[in-house]
Enzyme design. Structure first.
Site, PDB file in Angstrom:
ATOM      1  N   HIS A   1      17.873 -43.318  -9.142  1.00 44.87           N
ATOM      2  CA  HIS A   1      17.082 -42.279  -8.470  1.00 44.87           C
ATOM      3  C   HIS A   1      16.023 -41.815  -9.459  1.00 44.87           C
ATOM      4  O   HIS A   1      16.314 -41.572 -10.634  1.00 44.87           O
ATOM      5  CB  HIS A   1      18.001 -41.123  -8.059  1.00 44.87           C
ATOM      6  CG  HIS A   1      17.250 -39.841  -7.859  1.00 44.87           C
ATOM      7  ND1 HIS A   1      16.182 -39.738  -6.992  1.00 44.87           N
ATOM      8  CD2 HIS A   1      17.388 -38.622  -8.427  1.00 44.87           C
ATOM      9  CE1 HIS A   1      15.710 -38.508  -7.045  1.00 44.87           C
ATOM     10  NE2 HIS A   1      16.413 -37.808  -7.910  1.00 44.87           N
TER      11      HIS A   1
ATOM     12  N   CYS B   1      19.162 -35.543  -3.714  1.00 48.14           N
ATOM     13  CA  CYS B   1      18.776 -36.760  -4.454  1.00 48.14           C
ATOM     14  C   CYS B   1      19.759 -37.902  -4.228  1.00 48.14           C
ATOM     15  O   CYS B   1      19.403 -39.074  -4.373  1.00 48.14           O
ATOM     16  CB  CYS B   1      18.681 -36.456  -5.943  1.00 48.14           C
ATOM     17  SG  CYS B   1      17.613 -35.067  -6.271  1.00 48.14           S
TER      18      CYS B   1
ATOM     19  N   ASN C   1       9.238 -37.392  -8.200  1.00 47.50           N
ATOM     20  CA  ASN C   1      10.624 -37.413  -7.726  1.00 47.50           C
ATOM     21  C   ASN C   1      10.616 -37.130  -6.219  1.00 47.50           C
ATOM     22  O   ASN C   1      10.321 -36.013  -5.804  1.00 47.50           O
ATOM     23  CB  ASN C   1      11.402 -36.338  -8.512  1.00 47.50           C
ATOM     24  CG  ASN C   1      12.839 -36.174  -8.078  1.00 47.50           C
ATOM     25  OD1 ASN C   1      13.230 -36.602  -6.991  1.00 47.50           O
ATOM     26  ND2 ASN C   1      13.629 -35.531  -8.913  1.00 47.50           N
TER      27      ASN C   1
HETATM   28  O1  UT7 Z   1      16.205 -35.098  -8.884  1.00 44.05           O
HETATM   29  C1  UT7 Z   1      17.403 -34.419  -8.942  1.00 44.05           C
HETATM   30  C2  UT7 Z   1      17.813 -33.962 -10.227  1.00 44.05           C
HETATM   31  N1  UT7 Z   1      16.770 -33.393 -11.010  1.00 44.05           N
HETATM   32  C3  UT7 Z   1      16.719 -33.719 -12.270  1.00 44.05           C
HETATM   33  O2  UT7 Z   1      17.475 -34.545 -12.713  1.00 44.05           O
HETATM   34  C4  UT7 Z   1      15.730 -33.013 -13.149  1.00 44.05           C
HETATM   35  C5  UT7 Z   1      16.358 -32.717 -14.469  1.00 44.05           C
HETATM   36  N2  UT7 Z   1      15.553 -31.889 -15.338  1.00 44.05           N
HETATM   37  C6  UT7 Z   1      14.322 -32.241 -15.769  1.00 44.05           C
HETATM   38  O3  UT7 Z   1      13.797 -33.264 -15.406  1.00 44.05           O
HETATM   39  C7  UT7 Z   1      13.674 -31.371 -16.801  1.00 44.05           C
HETATM   40  O4  UT7 Z   1      14.570 -30.377 -17.196  1.00 44.05           O
HETATM   41  C8  UT7 Z   1      12.339 -30.707 -16.304  1.00 44.05           C
HETATM   42  C9  UT7 Z   1      11.255 -31.748 -16.214  1.00 44.05           C
HETATM   43  C10 UT7 Z   1      12.512 -30.056 -14.976  1.00 44.05           C
HETATM   44  C11 UT7 Z   1      11.912 -29.657 -17.305  1.00 44.05           C
HETATM   45  O5  UT7 Z   1      11.752 -30.230 -18.580  1.00 44.05           O
HETATM   46  P1  UT7 Z   1      12.455 -29.587 -19.867  1.00 44.05           P
HETATM   47  O6  UT7 Z   1      11.990 -30.390 -21.003  1.00 44.05           O
HETATM   48  O7  UT7 Z   1      13.925 -29.514 -19.619  1.00 44.05           O
HETATM   49  O8  UT7 Z   1      11.812 -28.156 -19.925  1.00 44.05           O
HETATM   50  P2  UT7 Z   1      12.541 -26.722 -19.836  1.00 44.05           P
HETATM   51  O9  UT7 Z   1      12.972 -26.464 -18.442  1.00 44.05           O
HETATM   52  O10 UT7 Z   1      13.537 -26.602 -20.929  1.00 44.05           O
HETATM   53  O11 UT7 Z   1      11.336 -25.773 -20.194  1.00 44.05           O
HETATM   54  C12 UT7 Z   1      10.728 -25.796 -21.480  1.00 44.05           C
HETATM   55  C13 UT7 Z   1       9.428 -25.015 -21.388  1.00 44.05           C
HETATM   56  C14 UT7 Z   1       9.580 -23.674 -20.687  1.00 44.05           C
HETATM   57  O12 UT7 Z   1       8.690 -22.758 -21.278  1.00 44.05           O
HETATM   58  P3  UT7 Z   1       9.215 -21.653 -22.325  1.00 44.05           P
HETATM   59  O13 UT7 Z   1      10.208 -20.831 -21.577  1.00 44.05           O
HETATM   60  O14 UT7 Z   1       9.820 -22.453 -23.445  1.00 44.05           O
HETATM   61  O15 UT7 Z   1       7.962 -20.935 -22.686  1.00 44.05           O
HETATM   62  C15 UT7 Z   1       9.110 -23.953 -19.296  1.00 44.05           C
HETATM   63  O16 UT7 Z   1       8.599 -22.789 -18.631  1.00 44.05           O
HETATM   64  O17 UT7 Z   1       8.495 -25.760 -20.593  1.00 44.05           O
HETATM   65  C16 UT7 Z   1       7.984 -24.926 -19.556  1.00 44.05           C
HETATM   66  N3  UT7 Z   1       7.632 -25.733 -18.404  1.00 44.05           N
HETATM   67  C17 UT7 Z   1       6.419 -26.250 -18.234  1.00 44.05           C
HETATM   68  N4  UT7 Z   1       5.319 -26.199 -18.982  1.00 44.05           N
HETATM   69  C18 UT7 Z   1       4.235 -26.826 -18.532  1.00 44.05           C
HETATM   70  C19 UT7 Z   1       8.433 -26.086 -17.359  1.00 44.05           C
HETATM   71  N5  UT7 Z   1       7.722 -26.819 -16.493  1.00 44.05           N
HETATM   72  C20 UT7 Z   1       6.465 -26.939 -17.024  1.00 44.05           C
HETATM   73  C21 UT7 Z   1       5.305 -27.563 -16.575  1.00 44.05           C
HETATM   74  N6  UT7 Z   1       4.208 -27.485 -17.366  1.00 44.05           N
HETATM   75  N7  UT7 Z   1       5.225 -28.256 -15.417  1.00 44.05           N
END
Ligand code: UT7
Length: 351
Positions: free
Chosen positions: A278, A114, A308
Site C-alpha cells: 500500500h 488503507c 497515498n
Molecule cells: O496510509 C495509511 C497509513 N498512513 C501512514 O502510514 C502514514 C504514516 N506517517 C507518515 O507518513 C509520516 O508520519 C508523515 C508524512 C505523515 C509525517 O512525517 P513525519 O516525518 O512523521 O513528521 P511529523 O508528523 O513528526 O512532523 C514533524 C514536523 C512537524 O512540525 P513541528 O511540530 O516539528 O514544528 C509537523 O507539523 O513536520 C511538520 N509537518 C510538515 N511540514 C511541512 C507535517 N506535515 C508537514 C508538511 N509540510 N506537509
C-alpha cells in the site's frame, strides 16, 4: 475448492495534477519537505464538482471488466472499498452498480481504509472459491481532495492523500490452472482507532463532543451537537493522523503480514517476484524493503506520482506494474497494506 484468479484489472486517475508547489501556495509546506518525508512529487485531484468516488471507480471497473473479456451484465457481485464514499449512506457500491447499469446484483461496501482493497479482495475470494459467484468486481476508489484541510493545520494529511481508483474482476481459475489467490490474511486492532481517523460527523460527535464542549444538556438538540460552528472554526471536521505513531506500527506490521503470507504457503522471500505495498509513504516502503532485504526489482512503488490513495493505492499500483510488464504470468506477487483502524493484511497471488 475452487481458486480465484484476477481475470482483469484496471485503474483510473483524474487528469488534474497537483504538485507540492501547488500545495505550498495555500499552506505552510514545501516541495523539499514533502519529497524528503514522503517521496511524493505530485498527486491527482478529481475534477471539481464533476467527479466522485463512484464515477472514478466505474471508470476503473469498465477497464477491468473489458480486460476480463466479460460485459458488465456478467458481473455477479460488487465489493467496493472506500473511506471517502459519495454519500454518508448508501455506500458507493450501489452507485457504481447503477452507473454500470446492472441492477439486482449484490453490492457490498468495505470500510477498512488503507487495507480496504485487501479486505475487499479477501471477501470476493471467499465468494468465488465456494462457487457462489462467477465474476466478482472488486473496486478500491477514493476522492480525498474534497474533504481535506488545506490550511497548515492539516498539512501532514493533505500533503500525502490523493485521488484515484483501481478495480479487478475475480473469477474461478480453470481446473489445473496454476494461478490465482493463494491466501489472504486480515488483521485489526481497534485500540489504535483514533490515531488515524475522521471522527466527525459520526454518532460519537453527539455523545463525546457534546459532553466535552457544550456540557451535558438534556435539552440540546442532537443536530446542534453533531455539527457546531465551533467544530467548523476549529477545523475539527477533517481526517487527522498521529503520523509518527502510525509510521512506527506500519513498519512493523508490513513485514509481519508479508512473512505470514509467505510462510502459510511454504514460500521464501527469495521466491517473491513482486511486492506491491500500500502506497502510504515511500519511506515506509523503503524501510520494509530494507528490513526484508528485497531487491529494487522486487518492490513496486508509484506514490511519487499519485500520493497515498488509501483503498485505491494497491489496485492502481498492481495495474501499473502489470501494464509496465513488471508483473508477468507465473509471478509470485504479494499485496500488503496497513492503515487506519488499525487494520492490516496481505494477499499472496500467483499471477
Ligand atoms: O496510509 C495509511 C497509513 N498512513 C501512514 O502510514 C502514514 C504514516 N506517517 C507518515 O507518513 C509520516 O508520519 C508523515 C508524512 C505523515 C509525517 O512525517 P513525519 O516525518 O512523521 O513528521 P511529523 O508528523 O513528526 O512532523 C514533524 C514536523 C512537524 O512540525 P513541528 O511540530 O516539528 O514544528 C509537523 O507539523 O513536520 C511538520 N509537518 C510538515 N511540514 C511541512 C507535517 N506535515 C508537514 C508538511 N509540510 N506537509
Amino acid at each position: 475448492m475452487l481458486r480465484s484468479k484476477i481475470a482483469g484489472i484496471g485503474y483510473y486517475v483524474p487528469e488534474r495534477v497537483v504538485t507540492n508547489d501547488d500545495l505550498a501556495k495555500v499552506m505552510d509546506t514545501s516541495d523539499k519537505w514533502i519529497q524528503e518525508r514522503t517521496g511524493i512529487k505530485e498527486r491527482r485531484h478529481g475534477v471539481r464538482f464533476e467527479e466522485t468516488t463512484s464515477t472514478m471507480g466505474t471508470k476503473a471497473a469498465r477497464i477491468a471488466i473489458e480486460r476480463a473479456g466479460i460485459e458488465p451484465k456478467d458481473v455477479d457481485f460488487i465489493v467496493f472499498a472506500t473511506l471517502s464514499p459519495d454519500y454518508y449512506f448508501p455506500g458507493s457500491g450501489v452507485l457504481l452498480q447503477r452507473q454500470l447499469g446492472i441492477p439486482g446484483i449484490g453490492a457490498l461496501d468495505v470500510r477498512n481504509q488503507c487495507s480496504g482493497f485487501i479486505y475487499a479482495l479477501s471477501v470476493a475470494d471467499q465468494f468465488v472459491k465456494t462457487g457462489m459467484y462467477k465474476n466478482v468486481l472488486v473496486v478500491g476508489a477514493e476522492l480525498h481532495s474534497f474533504g481535506l484541510d488545506y490550511s497548515t493545520k492539516g498539512r501532514n494529511v493533505t500533503a500525502i492523500f490523493g485521488d484515484g481508483a483501481g478495480a479487478v474482476v475475480l473469477q474461478a481459475a480453470a481446473e489445473g490452472e496454476d494461478k490465482g489467490i493463494l491466501s489472504t490474511h486480515l488483521h485489526a486492532d481497534g485500540n489504535h482507532a483514533e490515531q488515524l481517523a475522521m471522527i466527525n460527523f459520526g454518532s460519537h460527535s453527539g455523545v463525546h463532543l457534546g459532553k466535552e464542549r457544550f456540557g451535558f444538556n438534556e435539552d440540546a438538540q442532537y443536530g446542534e451537537l453533531m455539527m457546531s460552528d465551533k467544530m467548523w472554526e476549529e477545523k475539527d471536521i477533517y481526517p487527522e493522523m498521529n503520523g509518527q505513531y502510525v509510521f512506527k506500527y506500519a513498519v512493523t506490521k508490513f513485514p509481519e503480514v508479508i512473512m505470514e503470507a509467505l510462510k502459510a504457503n511454504g514460500r521464501e522471500l527469495s521466491d517473491l517476484d513482486m511486492l506491491i505495498p500500500h502506497q502510504a509513504n515511500l519511506r515506509i516502503s523503503q524501510f520494509v524493503q530494507k528490513r526484508l532485504r528485497l531487491r529494487d526489482d522486487q518492490v513496486f512503488n508509484n506514490i511519487q506520482k499519485y500520493g497515498n490513495t488509501t483503498a485505491a493505492s494497491i489496485p492502481i499500483a498492481l495495474c501499473e506494474a502489470y501494464e509496465k510488464g513488471k508483473v508477468k504470468e507465473g509471478d509470485l506477487v504479494c499485496l500488503a497494506a496497513f492503515g487506519s483502524g488499525f487494520t492490516w493484511g496481505s494477499a499472496l497471488i500467483k499471477w
